[in-house]
Enzyme design. Sequence first.
Site, short mmCIF file in Angstrom:
data_model
loop_
_atom_site.label_atom_id
_atom_site.label_comp_id
_atom_site.label_asym_id
_atom_site.label_seq_id
_atom_site.Cartn_x
_atom_site.Cartn_y
_atom_site.Cartn_z
N HIS A 183 -7.80 -4.99 -0.73
CA HIS A 183 -6.52 -4.38 -0.35
C HIS A 183 -5.75 -5.20 0.67
CE1 HIS A 183 -4.11 -0.83 -0.99
NE2 HIS A 183 -3.95 -0.65 0.31
N SER A 193 0.83 -1.21 0.00
CA SER A 193 0.00 0.00 0.00
C SER A 193 0.87 1.27 0.00
CB SER A 193 -0.95 -0.03 1.19
OG SER A 193 -1.92 0.99 1.11
N ASP A 244 -9.94 -4.50 -5.48
CA ASP A 244 -9.35 -3.48 -4.61
C ASP A 244 -9.77 -2.10 -5.08
OD1 ASP A 244 -7.85 -1.86 -2.98
OD2 ASP A 244 -5.93 -2.85 -3.39
#
Length: 488
Positions: free
Chosen positions: A440, A247, A414
């Site tokens: 995610h 991320s 996602d």
Amino acid sequence: MKVPIISRLNSRDYQALVFGLFFLFLERSVRLVTYCFPNFVLEYLRSLSQKLYSMNHEDTRTDPAKIIQFSTTFREMVEYWGYGMEEHIVKTRDDYLLGIHRIPTGKFSDDDDDKSAESHIKSVFNNCGIPLSAIRTKYPRSSTKETKEKKPVVLLYHGLMMCSEIWMCNMEEERQLPFLLADAGYDVWFGNARGNKYSMKHTRYKPNEGQFWEYSMDEFALFDLPDTIDYILETTGVPSLTYIGFSQGTAQSFAALSINPSLNNKVNLFIALAPATSPVGLQNPIVDAFIKASPNIVYLFFGRKAFLTMTMFWQKVLSPPIYTELLDRCMKLLFGWEGKNMTKDQKSVSYSHLYSFTSVKSLVHWFQIIRAKKFQMYDELPPYSSSTAMGYYCHEFPTRQIKTPIGVFYGGSDSLVDIKVLLKQLPKPVFTKEVQPYEHLDFLWASDVHKTVFPELFDLLSKYNNVRHKIDEEINNDYQHINEKEFN
């Protein structure tokens, strides 16, 4: 008469303002009442809520799950599985002290004659579908500058509002990426961004001072990541390492590699899990309006220091099952995530280690990126002023100039990743894989992450970590340099 801030708001900003005021008033009122309760009352209520919840929900958590869930430090989480770890301190050039972690070795090496341990590790790799050729058994237990045969180094970096503990939450050893890496012969390091649980220190500023929290992703890219990598390379003596980010851990690496050209020579491979550079926004229209509002609105609600300290408070007050249920619902509201690829027990463990501190400014930076639809540096210009008229340009990170090989793993479900936009911003990756049902957080804790992600990940590591070849090449270069000096 124009009222400061308010007079500059558009209809979306007003919508966000009303929603934010209502939410903050409600939360702070409840928190204030809770603060007034003595500890024994809080413990009683916590225990009572646990019992009431358990009447309709069976507690299926195993002992490992409970132990990992209630571990308070990275060390406890690692040592539970029988691995050793080290703690290191990195001083950045702007004087933050970052706590980073290291697992220097796996459960066996050439120095050991423990065939049962080796057999166990090979069995784990077989279960994951990782070829046994990925296991590097010809390296010493740890690498230093003096070690002749140096272990390949991997640096794992967390996402937004997280810390290094997120890598240690899986309940089965075969889904523990750090342990698989260590057992395969890699020297495994874990970064921690300034301001989080393990990096809450500065040589001049204290966390209760506003100056401590004056940072955004720019500082992660300019200082935290390059200084961490330099420290690791200096400590281990290897010329380069592999970086695995999740991320925001991918975003800060894209940024750092793009504005620090020499850093590309120090990272032999960059593996991006659930990469984020230009999220489109959030699923909920009201919350989406809030994050796309003026930065002044965000600062008005949350101040200019740490973001969402309330999360840490409620984690301590609520019983784990209720806290887990609450986070699940918030994630569905904000991002549209269903969380179907993780078990309830895994969520209970992972959510207990999910959040750590970061600055409000770093959140505002992300909101600016979403609003501008560009992966750009923090915009210091006052909102709503005309950048063009002032001859001002907010720099985008020049990510197309990255030289380091990049491997991308992204989820087909996602909502934070727009792969088409991402690929336009980058040089062509050496590897790209879509995992269709993944959201995610699944790249950290999905039940089948060891089978859907790890085999290709280890294949990439093997291709770009031919360390023996690099060492031989360095020796040949040194030998040639000596000959040239003698000849001259």
